[in-house]
Design an enzyme around this catalytic site. Structure first.
Site, mmCIF file in Angstrom:
data_model
loop_
_atom_site.group_PDB
_atom_site.id
_atom_site.type_symbol
_atom_site.label_atom_id
_atom_site.label_comp_id
_atom_site.label_asym_id
_atom_site.label_seq_id
_atom_site.Cartn_x
_atom_site.Cartn_y
_atom_site.Cartn_z
ATOM 1 N N SER A 10 0.840 -1.195 0.000
ATOM 2 C CA SER A 10 0.000 0.000 0.000
ATOM 3 C C SER A 10 0.885 1.259 0.000
ATOM 4 O O SER A 10 1.680 1.437 -0.919
ATOM 5 C CB SER A 10 -0.957 -0.040 1.195
ATOM 6 O OG SER A 10 -1.960 0.936 1.084
ATOM 7 N N ASP B 120 -9.469 -4.817 -5.133
ATOM 8 C CA ASP B 120 -8.836 -3.650 -4.513
ATOM 9 C C ASP B 120 -9.120 -2.389 -5.337
ATOM 10 O O ASP B 120 -8.966 -2.400 -6.565
ATOM 11 C CB ASP B 120 -7.325 -3.897 -4.431
ATOM 12 C CG ASP B 120 -6.551 -2.791 -3.740
ATOM 13 O OD1 ASP B 120 -7.173 -1.855 -3.192
ATOM 14 O OD2 ASP B 120 -5.304 -2.871 -3.746
#
Length: 327
Positions: free
Chosen positions: A170, A270
């Site tokens: 991330s 995602d």
């Protein structure tokens, strides 16, 4: 004054709330867990906490896999940058410790998880600076560097500096990208080179939507769009700053990535999935001379392999893929 009566300046639910008096409430923050100097009972991995710098205050957690008594073979080194939108989580949290215990056990690497300072108290680019200092500190332990001073014994004894990797998930994947770019401009200590980098579900964004991202006002209300201004309010170009938008104006060429291997991981559900694929395509088209791979797991959400405490088949698949890269 209780948090219920304080005025909220901004918030990103369910993650963080920032009050007008300057105080911060981290709503989704996993608890601190101590290291396991005598081996984690589940994985056999040993860990310890060290100080990289007193000023600024930068620390890290080191991980060492279970070794045979006569271990003489050096291990690949992974400098890891945790996720959390630059504003939550730490190298010492339950979440990241559990994840790195699993990864280090599977990959058999010596890992250093850098605990960089968090926004908004320490806005970007401070996290990037801390991570660069951490990477340079690791490189300073190579036999090519004669700077003297105290050395971390695990790095000296077990670290193979010809197999130095960086990686992150991330926001940590974003950091890994920016460290590889910076290493192409500024050399690491002792001439140490980064062999490879993995970017897992990396955080990139821009002022224009791509792929399946929302359009119009919905795009500008998306957390990846809004949180950048929260963590880097002075960023030149806003969300088109080259640290967030690798195709942005004034961005350094991706051909300058200072590693020879790159793994980009995405998850099918995602919201950052299309950005990861976009980044992979940008690297392929940049003229970069290294080897870049894209790995996708269908049906999973953002950083599922970290948030999921159980060993599902997809978690195993992800851990094994990362481990196979770190050789």
């Amino acid at each position: 004054m209780s948090s219920s009566t304080k005025e909220i300046a901004s918030e990103f639910l369910p993650f963080i709330r920032f009050y007008k008096d300057g105080s911060v409430e981290r709503l989704l923050d996993y608890p601190y867990v101590p290291p396991s100097p005598n081996q984690n009972p589940e994985t056999g991995v040993s860990s310890k906490d060290i100080t990289i710098s007193d000023n600024p205050n930068i620390s890290a957690r080191l991980y060492l896999p279970n070794l045979s008594q006569n271990q003489s073979q050096k291990l690949p080194i992974l400098v890891y940058f945790h996720g959390g939108g630059f504003c939550i989580e730490s190298a010492f949290s339950f979440l990241d410790t559990h994840y790195l215990n699993r990864l280090v056990s599977e990959a058999r690497v010596l890992a250093i998880s850098v605990d960089y300072r968090l926004a908004p108290e320490n806005p970007l680019p401070i996290a990037y600076e801390d991570c660069w200092d951490g990477l340079r500190w690791v490189a300073s332990h190579s036999s090519n560097n004669d700077s003297g001073g105290d050395k971390e014994p695990w790095l000296v004894r077990y670290g193979d500096f010809d197999r130095l990797y960086i990686g992150g998930d991330s926001a940590g994947g974003n950091i890994a990208h920016n460290m590889a770019i910076k290493a192409g401009v500024e050399s690491l200590c002792g001439g140490v080179k980064i062999l490879g980098a993995f970017l897992s579900h990396p955080y990139f964004w821009s002022s224009k939507p791509i792929g399946s991202e929302p359009k119009g006002e919905d795009f500008e209300k998306a957390v990846p769009y809004l949180i950048w201004d929260f963590v880097y309010p002075s960023a030149p170009g806003g969300v088109d700053n080259p640290m967030l938008n690798p195709a942005g104006e004034g961005k350094p060429s991706l051909a300058g990535l200072a590693c020879s291997r790159l793994l980009v991981c995405v998850a099918g559900k995602d919201e950052l999935r299309d950005r990861g694929v976009w980044y992979y395509d940008l690297v392929k088209e940049s003229g970069w001379k290294g080897e870049v791979e894209l790995f996708e797991v269908e049906g999973e959400d953002h950083c599922y392999h970290i948030f999921c405490e159980s060993e599902t088949e997809n978690v195993k698949k992800m851990i094994k893929r990362l481990a196979s890269f770190l050789v």
